[in-house]
Design an enzyme around this catalytic site. Sequence first.
Site, PDB file in Angstrom:
ATOM      1  N   LYS A  85      25.291   7.362  23.288  1.00  0.00           N
ATOM      2  CA  LYS A  85      26.560   6.837  22.747  1.00  0.00           C
ATOM      3  C   LYS A  85      27.228   7.914  21.902  1.00  0.00           C
ATOM      4  CE  LYS A  85      28.171   2.727  20.156  1.00  0.00           C
ATOM      5  NZ  LYS A  85      27.736   1.511  19.440  1.00  0.00           N
TER       6      LYS A  85
ATOM      7  N   SER B 165      29.863  -2.768  21.140  1.00  0.00           N
ATOM      8  CA  SER B 165      30.608  -1.541  21.233  1.00  0.00           C
ATOM      9  C   SER B 165      29.937  -0.472  22.100  1.00  0.00           C
ATOM     10  CB  SER B 165      30.825  -0.968  19.832  1.00  0.00           C
ATOM     11  OG  SER B 165      29.588  -0.645  19.235  1.00  0.00           O
TER      12      SER B 165
ATOM     13  N   SER C  67      26.031  -4.851  19.028  1.00  0.00           N
ATOM     14  CA  SER C  67      26.579  -3.861  19.967  1.00  0.00           C
ATOM     15  C   SER C  67      25.600  -3.245  20.954  1.00  0.00           C
ATOM     16  CB  SER C  67      27.247  -2.732  19.194  1.00  0.00           C
ATOM     17  OG  SER C  67      28.522  -3.142  18.813  1.00  0.00           O
TER      18      SER C  67
HETATM   19  N1  GLN Z   1      31.305  -6.646  17.737  1.00  0.00           N
HETATM   20  C1  GLN Z   1      30.868  -6.469  16.382  1.00  0.00           C
HETATM   21  C2  GLN Z   1      31.959  -5.783  15.588  1.00  0.00           C
HETATM   22  O1  GLN Z   1      32.981  -5.567  16.101  1.00  0.00           O
HETATM   23  C3  GLN Z   1      29.591  -5.701  16.349  1.00  0.00           C
HETATM   24  C4  GLN Z   1      29.773  -4.274  16.556  1.00  0.00           C
HETATM   25  C5  GLN Z   1      28.516  -3.511  16.435  1.00  0.00           C
HETATM   26  O2  GLN Z   1      27.418  -4.056  16.490  1.00  0.00           O
HETATM   27  N2  GLN Z   1      28.652  -2.217  16.241  1.00  0.00           N
HETATM   28  O3  GLN Z   1      31.786  -5.474  14.459  1.00  0.00           O
END
Ligand code: GLN
Length: 483
Positions: free
Chosen positions: A69, A144, A168
Site C-alpha cells: 500500500k 482504504s 481498511s
Molecule cells: N473507512 C474508515 C475511514 O474512512 C476506515 C479507514 C481505515 O481503516 N483506514 O476512516
Amino acid sequence: MSELLDLSTAQAAQSVRAGDLSPAELLSAYREQAEADELGAFLWLPEEPLGVMGTAADAPLAGVPLAVKDIFCVEGVPTTAASRILEGYRPPYTATAVERLAAAGAPMLGKTNMDEFAMGSSNENSAYEPVRNPWSPDRVPGGSSGGSAAAVAGGLAPWSIGTDTGGSIRQPASLCGLVGLKPTYGAVSRYGMIAFASSLDQCGPITRDVTDAALLLRHLVAGGRDPCDSTSVDFPQEIELPSSEDLGGLRVGVVPELSDAATIDAGVKTVFDATLERIEELGGGVEQISLPHSEHGLSAYYVLAPAEASANLSRYDGVRFGLRSGDGDLLSLYERTRADGFGDEVKRRIMLGTYALSSGYYEAYYGRAQRVRTKIAEDFRAAFERVDLVVTPTSPSVAFRLGERTADPMAMYMSDYCTVPMSLAGLPAISIPAGLSEGLPVGFQITGPAFSENRLLAAAHALEQAIGFDSSPARGKAGAPAR
Ligand code: GLN
C-alpha cells in the site's frame, strides 16, 4: 505463464525452493500482470525490479513478491498515500513492515492505490484514480486498502499488505473475496507507515488464503518490538501456520447489535447465518452475547480518528514534504499548499477533528468519544469471559457501485459499522470470504482477545477449508459454491 500465476503462494514458494522456478521468473511474471493493470490498483512500479535483498530461494518467503500500500515509506521510492500533497516525496527510509518482509524474502512488487491518507471505504478518495473491483469493474473494491485488495483478487500480485484504522484491511478483503487480517494494536511496527490515526492504525496482510496471512504476519512480528515505534510490543508467541480442520470445543459469540437485519443486507445475513451453521457442524458452539456499546462505535470513531488525523496532518505545510503552492508569505504558503494538496474528504476530517479538539468542545466530543471507546473495550473483555471468539459480518453490504455513496458521507461511513468496534478496542480481527450474494463476495469477521492471532487463524483456517471459497473472480462467478 498462466500456470505460474495460478499457483498459490505456498505452491509458488515450494517450486522456488525445489529449484523449479526462480524468484526472478516469479517476479517478472507478476510484474507483467501489474504493468497491464486496468483496475487502477497500482500507483507505482519500479523501473527495475527491486528487492535483491531477500529474494534468495532459501529465504522463508522464497521470493514471492509483495504489493505494498502506498502508505508505507520506502527509501527513494515515491510515497504519496494517494495524496497530491505528497507528490514528489521520496522518503529517506523504509517502513519496518516492508523491510522485515523483504528481508524474509518477499520483495516489493509495487505501490498500490488507496484512499487519500487511508480515509475512505471505497478507494474513490484517491487523488489519482479510483480502483475497480475485479469481481465487477463497475463496483468499488472497498477501502482504504482497495489497491492492495484489487491487485491480489485480480491476479496482479500474489499477496499484499495494507493498513487498517477502522476496517481498511478487512472491508476491502471482504468486498474482493480475500482474507484480511488486522493484528492486535502494537503487534506490527508503525514505523514508516504514514500516520492517519495513530492510536488505531495497524498494518496487516491481504491474501488469497488464511495460510498466506499467517505467513506474512509471522514475519511482520518475528523481529519483535521495534525500537523505532514506541507503541510496538513483542508478540508473545510465534505465529503458527494453521492446520486445524475443526472447531471442536470452541465457543463462538454472535453479537445481535452487529448482525441485526436493520443494518445488514439480507444477502449478507443469509451467508452469515449459513456460516454460523457451519461452525456448529465443525464442532463449535454458537451462543448469543452482547456488546451493548458497539452500536456507538461508529460515532466515537468518527470523532477520534479525525481528531488524531487533524493533528497528524498538520505536518503537511509545503515546507517539509512534497507539494509547495504559493510563493507569498509563510501563512499563504501553508494555506495554498493545504488547499491545493488535500482532497475533500481529508479536509472534512481535518475540520471535524479540529472542531472536536477545540477548547470548549473538547470534553463534549473528544472526551466523550474516549469514554465510549473504553466502554467498548470493556464490553469485549466481558464477552471473552464467556466465549473464545466473536463473529460478525465484515461489511453490511457486498461491493457497491462506483459513485453510489460518494455524495453521502454518512452512507459511506456505515461501511465501517462492523469493523470499527474491534479497532477501538485494539483487538485482532480477520475477515474471510464465506460465500456470494448477488454474485459478489461476502466476508465473515472473526475477533479474539488481544494477541489471540493464533487462535483466530486456526479457526479461520478450519472454516476456510469447510467453505471452499474460490478466490478467483473468473472461476468464482462461474459457479463458486455459494454454500
Ligand atoms: N473507512 C474508515 C475511514 O474512512 C476506515 C479507514 C481505515 O481503516 N483506514 O476512516
